[in-house]
Structures are given as C-alpha cells and as structure tokens.
Design a protein around this motif. Sequence first.
Motif, PDB file in Angstrom:
ATOM      1  N   ARG A   1      13.072  -4.966   0.901  1.00 47.42           N
ATOM      2  CA  ARG A   1      12.090  -4.889  -0.173  1.00 47.42           C
ATOM      3  C   ARG A   1      11.812  -6.249  -0.813  1.00 47.42           C
ATOM      4  O   ARG A   1      12.126  -6.490  -1.974  1.00 47.42           O
ATOM      5  CB  ARG A   1      12.543  -3.876  -1.255  1.00 47.42           C
ATOM      6  CG  ARG A   1      13.057  -2.549  -0.751  1.00 47.42           C
ATOM      7  CD  ARG A   1      12.089  -1.842   0.171  1.00 47.42           C
ATOM      8  NE  ARG A   1      10.774  -1.710  -0.370  1.00 47.42           N
ATOM      9  CZ  ARG A   1       9.648  -1.976   0.348  1.00 47.42           C
ATOM     10  NH1 ARG A   1       9.704  -2.353   1.619  1.00 47.42           N
ATOM     11  NH2 ARG A   1       8.474  -1.842  -0.218  1.00 47.42           N
TER      12      ARG A   1
ATOM     13  N   TYR B   1      -0.311  -2.214  15.787  1.00 45.37           N
ATOM     14  CA  TYR B   1      -0.875  -0.874  15.921  1.00 45.37           C
ATOM     15  C   TYR B   1      -2.035  -0.881  16.897  1.00 45.37           C
ATOM     16  O   TYR B   1      -2.796  -1.856  16.955  1.00 45.37           O
ATOM     17  CB  TYR B   1      -1.386  -0.385  14.562  1.00 45.37           C
ATOM     18  CG  TYR B   1      -0.348  -0.423  13.481  1.00 45.37           C
ATOM     19  CD1 TYR B   1       0.702   0.503  13.466  1.00 45.37           C
ATOM     20  CD2 TYR B   1      -0.387  -1.393  12.482  1.00 45.37           C
ATOM     21  CE1 TYR B   1       1.671   0.460  12.477  1.00 45.37           C
ATOM     22  CE2 TYR B   1       0.580  -1.439  11.484  1.00 45.37           C
ATOM     23  CZ  TYR B   1       1.607  -0.513  11.488  1.00 45.37           C
ATOM     24  OH  TYR B   1       2.568  -0.561  10.518  1.00 45.37           O
TER      25      TYR B   1
ATOM     26  N   ALA C   1       5.334  -5.334  -0.241  1.00 43.22           N
ATOM     27  CA  ALA C   1       3.904  -5.232  -0.537  1.00 43.22           C
ATOM     28  C   ALA C   1       3.639  -4.014  -1.418  1.00 43.22           C
ATOM     29  O   ALA C   1       2.775  -4.047  -2.292  1.00 43.22           O
ATOM     30  CB  ALA C   1       3.101  -5.146   0.752  1.00 43.22           C
TER      31      ALA C   1
ATOM     32  N   ASN D   1      -3.823  -2.470   9.401  1.00 43.33           N
ATOM     33  CA  ASN D   1      -3.153  -1.223   9.723  1.00 43.33           C
ATOM     34  C   ASN D   1      -4.140  -0.124   9.339  1.00 43.33           C
ATOM     35  O   ASN D   1      -4.506  -0.055   8.169  1.00 43.33           O
ATOM     36  CB  ASN D   1      -1.870  -1.093   8.893  1.00 43.33           C
ATOM     37  CG  ASN D   1      -1.200   0.257   9.065  1.00 43.33           C
ATOM     38  OD1 ASN D   1      -1.550   1.042   9.917  1.00 43.33           O
ATOM     39  ND2 ASN D   1      -0.207   0.524   8.210  1.00 43.33           N
TER      40      ASN D   1
ATOM     41  N   ASP E   1      -4.097  -7.355   1.006  1.00 39.15           N
ATOM     42  CA  ASP E   1      -2.773  -6.812   1.335  1.00 39.15           C
ATOM     43  C   ASP E   1      -2.379  -7.375   2.706  1.00 39.15           C
ATOM     44  O   ASP E   1      -2.976  -7.023   3.713  1.00 39.15           O
ATOM     45  CB  ASP E   1      -2.905  -5.279   1.362  1.00 39.15           C
ATOM     46  CG  ASP E   1      -1.591  -4.587   1.639  1.00 39.15           C
ATOM     47  OD1 ASP E   1      -0.536  -5.204   1.413  1.00 39.15           O
ATOM     48  OD2 ASP E   1      -1.614  -3.416   2.085  1.00 39.15           O
TER      49      ASP E   1
ATOM     50  N   SER F   1       8.384  -7.672   5.142  1.00 37.86           N
ATOM     51  CA  SER F   1       8.828  -6.459   5.852  1.00 37.86           C
ATOM     52  C   SER F   1       8.560  -6.542   7.345  1.00 37.86           C
ATOM     53  O   SER F   1       9.369  -6.116   8.159  1.00 37.86           O
ATOM     54  CB  SER F   1       8.115  -5.225   5.302  1.00 37.86           C
ATOM     55  OG  SER F   1       8.534  -4.964   4.005  1.00 37.86           O
ATOM     56  N   LYS F   2       7.389  -7.054   7.710  1.00 33.46           N
ATOM     57  CA  LYS F   2       7.016  -7.101   9.123  1.00 33.46           C
ATOM     58  C   LYS F   2       7.151  -8.525   9.661  1.00 33.46           C
ATOM     59  O   LYS F   2       7.581  -8.724  10.791  1.00 33.46           O
ATOM     60  CB  LYS F   2       5.570  -6.629   9.314  1.00 33.46           C
ATOM     61  CG  LYS F   2       5.152  -5.480   8.412  1.00 33.46           C
ATOM     62  CD  LYS F   2       5.690  -4.126   8.833  1.00 33.46           C
ATOM     63  CE  LYS F   2       5.426  -3.088   7.741  1.00 33.46           C
ATOM     64  NZ  LYS F   2       5.446  -1.728   8.176  1.00 33.46           N
TER      65      LYS F   2
ATOM     66  N   TYR G   1      -2.268   3.787  -0.233  1.00 31.24           N
ATOM     67  CA  TYR G   1      -3.142   3.309  -1.325  1.00 31.24           C
ATOM     68  C   TYR G   1      -3.538   4.457  -2.251  1.00 31.24           C
ATOM     69  O   TYR G   1      -3.738   4.245  -3.449  1.00 31.24           O
ATOM     70  CB  TYR G   1      -4.422   2.650  -0.778  1.00 31.24           C
ATOM     71  CG  TYR G   1      -4.236   1.379   0.022  1.00 31.24           C
ATOM     72  CD1 TYR G   1      -3.115   0.571  -0.128  1.00 31.24           C
ATOM     73  CD2 TYR G   1      -5.214   0.972   0.941  1.00 31.24           C
ATOM     74  CE1 TYR G   1      -2.966  -0.583   0.620  1.00 31.24           C
ATOM     75  CE2 TYR G   1      -5.078  -0.190   1.685  1.00 31.24           C
ATOM     76  CZ  TYR G   1      -3.948  -0.971   1.526  1.00 31.24           C
ATOM     77  OH  TYR G   1      -3.814  -2.111   2.265  1.00 31.24           O
TER      78      TYR G   1
HETATM   79  N1  PLP Z   1       0.396  -2.340   3.192  1.00 32.00           N
HETATM   80  C1  PLP Z   1       0.229  -2.026   4.489  1.00 32.00           C
HETATM   81  C2  PLP Z   1      -1.116  -2.166   5.090  1.00 32.00           C
HETATM   82  C3  PLP Z   1       1.300  -1.564   5.247  1.00 32.00           C
HETATM   83  O1  PLP Z   1       1.110  -1.246   6.530  1.00 32.00           O
HETATM   84  C4  PLP Z   1       2.579  -1.435   4.634  1.00 32.00           C
HETATM   85  C5  PLP Z   1       3.723  -0.901   5.378  1.00 32.00           C
HETATM   86  O2  PLP Z   1       3.630  -0.381   6.456  1.00 32.00           O
HETATM   87  C6  PLP Z   1       2.692  -1.789   3.284  1.00 32.00           C
HETATM   88  C7  PLP Z   1       1.595  -2.232   2.597  1.00 32.00           C
HETATM   89  C8  PLP Z   1       4.004  -1.682   2.576  1.00 32.00           C
HETATM   90  O3  PLP Z   1       4.839  -2.703   3.007  1.00 32.00           O
HETATM   91  P1  PLP Z   1       6.204  -3.091   2.280  1.00 32.00           P
HETATM   92  O4  PLP Z   1       7.312  -2.625   3.148  1.00 32.00           O
HETATM   93  O5  PLP Z   1       6.164  -4.576   2.199  1.00 32.00           O
HETATM   94  O6  PLP Z   1       6.195  -2.457   0.950  1.00 32.00           O
END
Ligand code: PLP
Length: 396
Positions: A253, A332, A106, A180, A214, A244-245, A134
């Motif tokens: 990546r 979270y 992301a 998050n 996002d 990733s999650k 961000y």
């Molecule tokens: N956006 C949010 C809200 C996140 O919590 C995270 C990672 O914790 C990311 C983007 C970045 O994720 P990635 O590992 O896919 O780059």
Amino acid sequence: MISESMKEQVAKSSVIRQMFEEGARLAQLYGAENVFDFSLGNPNVEAPASINESIIDIVNNTESVKLHGYMNNMGFPEVRKKIAESLNKKYNTHYDEINICMSVGAAGGMNAILKTILNPGEEVVVLAPYFGEYNGYVANHNGKLVTVPPNPPTFRPDTKALDKHITANTKAVIINTPNNPTGVIYSEDDIKKIAEVLKKKSEEYNTDIALVSDEPYRELAFEGIKVPFIPDYYDNTFICYSYSKSLSLPGERIGYIVISDKMKDADEVASALSVATRTLGFVNAPAIMQMVVAANLDAQVNLEAYDKNRKDLYGGLSDLGFECVYPEGAFYLFMKSPVESDKEFCEIAKRENILIVPGSAFGCPGYVRIAYCVSNDTIRNSMSGFEKISKSLGLS
Ligand code: PLP
C-alpha cells in the motif's frame, strides 16, 4: 446495522474479487495447474531483489522512533524531496516536497484527492471502460460519477463525447493510461485534445476542473511507447502514482500524489490533501515503505515477462479468431465477447476453468478483460480451452 449506501456498495461489490474467490475454489477442486485464473491484476512478477535488501537495511539502520513514529501527514519530507527530484530529472519539472504527498497506494491517493476537491453532488467524469472501483471512491465523497461511453474498437479517448459530458457541475475528470482494462496508452495527441476540452469548458463555465491522472501502470509500457506526462499539458492536474504494479508491491500500500506546481492554489491544495489523508484515517502512508521506495527510485520489475505474456496471449487468441484490442501497456488484454452477453461468455470460459472478467464490470458490456500478470505456463496451458471455445462458437 449496515448503512443504506454501504448496502448498495456491497450489492455492486467487485465482480473481479468474486472471480478471484471462484478461482481459489476451482483450484481446490481441480488442482491449481488446471485452473487459468486471469481475473485479478495481482502481479506475478517478483519485486526487484533490491526491495527486500532495502527493507532489511532500513530496519537495521534507522533509529526506531523515526522508523515507527508519526510524521508529517504528507510523508517524510526527505522521501518526498527525493521523489520530486527524480521526477524533475525525468520530466524536466521543478517540483519540491510540497508537490508530493505520499499515499496508501493509488486507491488511497484517489480517495484523498476526491475528499480534497469534491462538494456533495459534484460530478466526476470517467471514460468507459474504467476501473470499477471509481464508483466506490466517488460515492465515498458524495460525488456523482458521469460516464463517457466506450469508443470501440480502438478505445482511444473520444474527446467529442467527453466535451458533451462536462457541465457547470463537473469538478474532475479521471483518466487512466496505460489503461485498465484496455491496455491502451493515450498518445500525446489524445492528451492535448483532452486538455483543450477541459480548458475550453473551464472558461465557458468559469469553473476549475481537475484532471486526475490515475497512473499505477505508468512504467508498464511496451515497444518503447511513451506515456505522456500529463502536467505538461494541463495545469490543474493531480497524478495518482502507485508502486503496486510498477514494483510489484500491491500488499504494501504505497504510492504518491503529485500536485502540479501549476495548479491553481497549489500550496493550499497540498495542505488540504494533508488534512484529507489524516481525516480519512490513513494518517500517513506506511513509514518503512516510504523509505524503501525512496531507496529504489530507479528499480524496475522484469517487463520482459509481461511482454512475452502479452505477445503469446494476443497472438494465440487472435489466431483462434478472437477479436482483441492491441495491448500497448499495463497487463490486461481486452477482448470482444464472441457471444452477445459478456457475462455469458465468462460462464462459457469458466467451463474450461478459464476465469476472466466481464467488460460490464468496467462499464463496457460486450467485452471481457483478461489479466496476463500470470505465469507464462498459465497462458500456454489455457490455449487448449480457448481453442475448444473458439471451435464450439465457429470462430476457427
Ligand atoms: N487504479 C487502477 C486503474 C487500478 O487498476 C488499480 C488496481 O488494480 C488501482 C487504481 C488501485 O491500485 P493500488 O493498489 O495502488 O491502490
């Protein structure tokens, strides 16, 4: 040697990462089992077994020049087509490979999108609390981050406040749901209201405002709560998706961007994204992982483990008198700091070897974030420390 802008970014550099380093230090001193590190969103649930099987299969059965070669900057066409088809099945859309750009997670996706759309000085609106990275992403592309203040205690998007923060200079609004750090999932009604504001403001100023959704946590929704599919509500939408999650693959990546087929100049935007991906130096998303995710479109991590952690943590902390936002998704828990300063509360917690992150890292002082992508033992064993804190502050 270091640039002025980078000096600034280093100074503000992620509090979360610093906490993570602190966790490693405390673990050395006291033993890992006596340190309760809730600082980083690093999934502890295993990736599905099919991921490793696919890696072996793909490495053994793909022609080497294809496996390791350059490709279209947006990614392998057949991978993008498979992802488009899977989205079409799930969300009744009509996407094709042109609507999908494979990304370096992301983070890579967000940077490619912002590079594609931002002119210097244009504003990017975020709703606090927001993912602190961000700040860096927007600064990378010479944009200006504009923050809509938090909306406690529910932390649902405050669309009246959003309305007030959009100007003729707004180029994009970033939303993140499941969120998050709050764990809140925006409802269909929330999304409709956000879309209404953006449509009204684009008309008023005669501008094109992008909605950047996002979505690394899209799949992490509990109790069957539905995560609305944003392009259904607003045409100029980008989705920034990540594995990733959702598949526990943060080190690999890999993710993708959806360019809504209803976006203004969608095809030109896709071509520009492809160039942005290249000139940012990603060139393309990791080749093997593209093939791996395409072979695992229906795979899932064990959500039950996160769900159990969620219930145990929310229940345990609420019983001890802490005020928590009810977590609907992601992994979270957002908790009101029982002392005025969230940073001071994190220090108090650290004395019990509990590592949590101050809400000020997310533009929301007075709260703290507890990442529960940890073992259930970590949660259970941390409760005596939380109890001590609760008693010492007179909460229970
Ligand atoms: N956006 C949010 C809200 C996140 O919590 C995270 C990672 O914790 C990311 C983007 C970045 O994720 P990635 O590992 O896919 O780059």
